[in-house]
Design a protein around this motif. Structure first.
Motif, mmCIF file in Angstrom:
data_model
loop_
_atom_site.group_PDB
_atom_site.id
_atom_site.type_symbol
_atom_site.label_atom_id
_atom_site.label_comp_id
_atom_site.label_asym_id
_atom_site.label_seq_id
_atom_site.Cartn_x
_atom_site.Cartn_y
_atom_site.Cartn_z
ATOM 1 N N CYS A 179 0.875 -1.182 0.000
ATOM 2 C CA CYS A 179 0.000 0.000 0.000
ATOM 3 C C CYS A 179 0.899 1.215 0.000
ATOM 4 C CB CYS A 179 -0.889 -0.030 1.237
ATOM 5 S SG CYS A 179 -1.637 1.560 1.622
ATOM 6 N N VAL B 296 0.229 4.199 0.698
ATOM 7 C CA VAL B 296 0.017 5.108 1.829
ATOM 8 C C VAL B 296 0.678 4.548 3.096
ATOM 9 C CG1 VAL B 296 -1.695 6.497 3.046
ATOM 10 C CG2 VAL B 296 -2.215 5.657 0.759
ATOM 11 N N PRO C 142 -6.738 -4.705 3.909
ATOM 12 C CA PRO C 142 -7.666 -3.581 4.079
ATOM 13 C C PRO C 142 -9.110 -3.927 3.694
ATOM 14 C CG PRO C 142 -5.729 -2.911 2.829
ATOM 15 C CD PRO C 142 -5.653 -4.400 2.958
ATOM 16 N N TYR D 177 -12.485 4.655 10.869
ATOM 17 C CA TYR D 177 -12.468 4.484 9.409
ATOM 18 C C TYR D 177 -11.958 3.104 8.998
ATOM 19 C CZ TYR D 177 -13.000 9.496 9.774
ATOM 20 O OH TYR D 177 -13.456 10.757 10.111
ATOM 21 N N HIS D 178 -11.428 2.346 9.990
ATOM 22 C CA HIS D 178 -10.912 0.981 9.743
ATOM 23 C C HIS D 178 -9.783 1.001 8.720
ATOM 24 C CE1 HIS D 178 -15.383 -0.386 10.506
ATOM 25 N NE2 HIS D 178 -14.888 0.346 11.494
ATOM 26 N N SER D 179 -9.139 2.142 8.552
ATOM 27 C CA SER D 179 -8.155 2.271 7.472
ATOM 28 C C SER D 179 -6.743 2.011 7.975
ATOM 29 C CB SER D 179 -8.240 3.680 6.872
ATOM 30 O OG SER D 179 -7.934 4.630 7.869
ATOM 31 N N VAL D 180 -5.881 1.676 7.060
ATOM 32 C CA VAL D 180 -4.448 1.606 7.324
ATOM 33 C C VAL D 180 -3.779 2.640 6.425
ATOM 34 C CG1 VAL D 180 -4.253 -0.764 8.136
ATOM 35 C CG2 VAL D 180 -4.290 -0.348 5.667
ATOM 36 N N PRO D 181 -2.687 3.239 6.924
ATOM 37 C CA PRO D 181 -1.965 2.963 8.157
ATOM 38 C C PRO D 181 -2.692 3.504 9.391
ATOM 39 C CG PRO D 181 -1.008 4.876 7.061
ATOM 40 C CD PRO D 181 -2.056 4.340 6.140
ATOM 41 N N ALA E 47 -4.666 8.307 9.222
ATOM 42 C CA ALA E 47 -4.420 9.269 8.141
ATOM 43 C C ALA E 47 -2.904 9.488 8.074
ATOM 44 C CB ALA E 47 -5.153 10.578 8.304
ATOM 45 N N ALA E 48 -2.344 9.103 6.938
ATOM 46 C CA ALA E 48 -0.886 9.095 6.795
ATOM 47 C C ALA E 48 -0.258 10.451 7.092
ATOM 48 C CB ALA E 48 -0.515 8.625 5.397
ATOM 49 N N GLN F 66 -4.083 3.701 -6.679
ATOM 50 C CA GLN F 66 -5.033 2.703 -6.149
ATOM 51 C C GLN F 66 -5.979 2.215 -7.243
ATOM 52 O OE1 GLN F 66 -6.408 4.971 -2.711
ATOM 53 N NE2 GLN F 66 -4.942 3.920 -1.374
HETATM 54 N N1 LIG Z 1 -6.707 8.780 3.913
HETATM 55 C C1 LIG Z 1 -6.146 7.534 4.398
HETATM 56 C C2 LIG Z 1 -6.186 6.566 3.252
HETATM 57 C C3 LIG Z 1 -5.305 5.387 3.343
HETATM 58 C C4 LIG Z 1 -5.797 4.284 2.443
HETATM 59 O O1 LIG Z 1 -6.243 4.532 1.315
HETATM 60 N N2 LIG Z 1 -5.746 3.066 2.967
HETATM 61 C C5 LIG Z 1 -6.361 1.923 2.324
HETATM 62 C C6 LIG Z 1 -5.390 0.795 2.170
HETATM 63 S S1 LIG Z 1 -4.216 1.108 0.932
HETATM 64 C C7 LIG Z 1 -7.439 1.428 3.270
HETATM 65 O O2 LIG Z 1 -7.225 1.311 4.460
HETATM 66 N N3 LIG Z 1 -8.596 1.134 2.715
HETATM 67 C C8 LIG Z 1 -9.685 0.638 3.490
HETATM 68 C C9 LIG Z 1 -10.563 1.718 4.019
HETATM 69 O O3 LIG Z 1 -10.229 2.911 3.898
HETATM 70 O O4 LIG Z 1 -11.609 1.364 4.570
HETATM 71 C C10 LIG Z 1 -4.754 7.795 4.944
HETATM 72 O O5 LIG Z 1 -4.131 8.813 4.593
HETATM 73 O O6 LIG Z 1 -4.265 7.027 5.766
#
Ligand SMILES: N[C@@H](CCC(=O)N[C@@H](CS)C(=O)NCC(=O)O)C(=O)O
Length: 211
Positions: free
Chosen positions: A19, A21, A43, A56-60, A71-72, A115
């Motif tokens: 990824c 990010v 993810p 947001y369940h997001s990585v990182p 949020a990176a 992406q």
């Molecule tokens: N705005 C977030 C975006 C990061 C991102 O796009 N992460 C993806 C993985 S590459 C992710 O976690 N996607 C799943 C989701 O957002 O629910 C950041 O800056 O951390």
């Protein structure tokens, strides 16, 4: 903060294996020489502890004792302040603002195309590839202007850009000869041992490691 038996060290990073990010944050950590636990995440299927920690369940996603950050951009700036050496931002407000704006543009205008190529339909991938190439070519004067992006020293902006440049061959983005300056820029960063430490095994396979 919800407890997770997987969080053992002060510093833990939830990160996808490939990824752009997450790689940005891993590169900041590597440049600072910080040790941390990495929890690999798919993810598309976030684990329960990440769901508890990050709305947001997001990585990182970074966990530093009681602090949870996502949020990176937020994570990277925190790490640069928490571990000041080597500094990854210039000191004067004008240069800092320019770099922050460049990182915002990358997040909004470049990363979605990466992406789209990685995860989109064929039509989305083709469009993403074309747009990325256009953006890189339009940015050539910026790559030529200084040793690193908009700055004489490596900065947080390079931590955001280098993961994109690293992926260009695997994304199928072919640049013309006059864009060699981007290849040279990438190689300056890729040769740094910290860069190699930032890579997951999956990411190591995406590009040759320059000698
Ligand atoms: N705005 C977030 C975006 C990061 C991102 O796009 N992460 C993806 C993985 S590459 C992710 O976690 N996607 C799943 C989701 O957002 O629910 C950041 O800056 O951390």
């Amino acid at each position: 903060m919800a407890a997770s038996p997987r969080i053992r060290n002060a510093l833990t990073l939830f990160s996808a294996r490939d990824c752009v990010v997450c790689h940005r944050v891993r590169l900041v950590l590597a440049a600072k020489g910080v040790t941390y636990d990495l929890i690999p995440v798919d993810p598309t299927n976030p684990p329960e502890d990440l769901v508890d920690l990050n709305p947001y369940h997001s990585v990182p996603t970074l966990v530093d004792r009681d602090l949870v950050l996502y949020a990176a951009s937020v994570v990277s700036e925190y790490l640069d302040e928490r571990y000041p050496h080597p500094p990854l931002m210039p000191v004067d407000p004008l240069s800092r603002a320019r770099l922050r704006l460049a990182m915002l543009r990358l997040e909004h205008d470049w990363v979605p195309h990466v992406q789209a190529v990685q995860h989109g339909t064929k039509a989305q991938a083709d469009a993403g590839r074309k747009r990325l190439k256009e953006l890189l070519i339009a940015s050539l004067p910026l790559f030529k202007a200084s040793k690193f992006f908009l700055n004489p020293e490596m900065s947080l902006a390079d931590c955001a850009i280098a993961p994109i440049v690293w992926r260009l061959p695997s994304l199928g983005v072919q640049l013309p000869k006059e864009a060699k300056v981007i290849e040279d820029y990438g190689n300056r960063i890729f040769r740094n041992p910290a860069y190699l430490r930032s890579l997951t095994p999956e990411e190591k396979a995406l590009h040759d490691i320059p000698q």
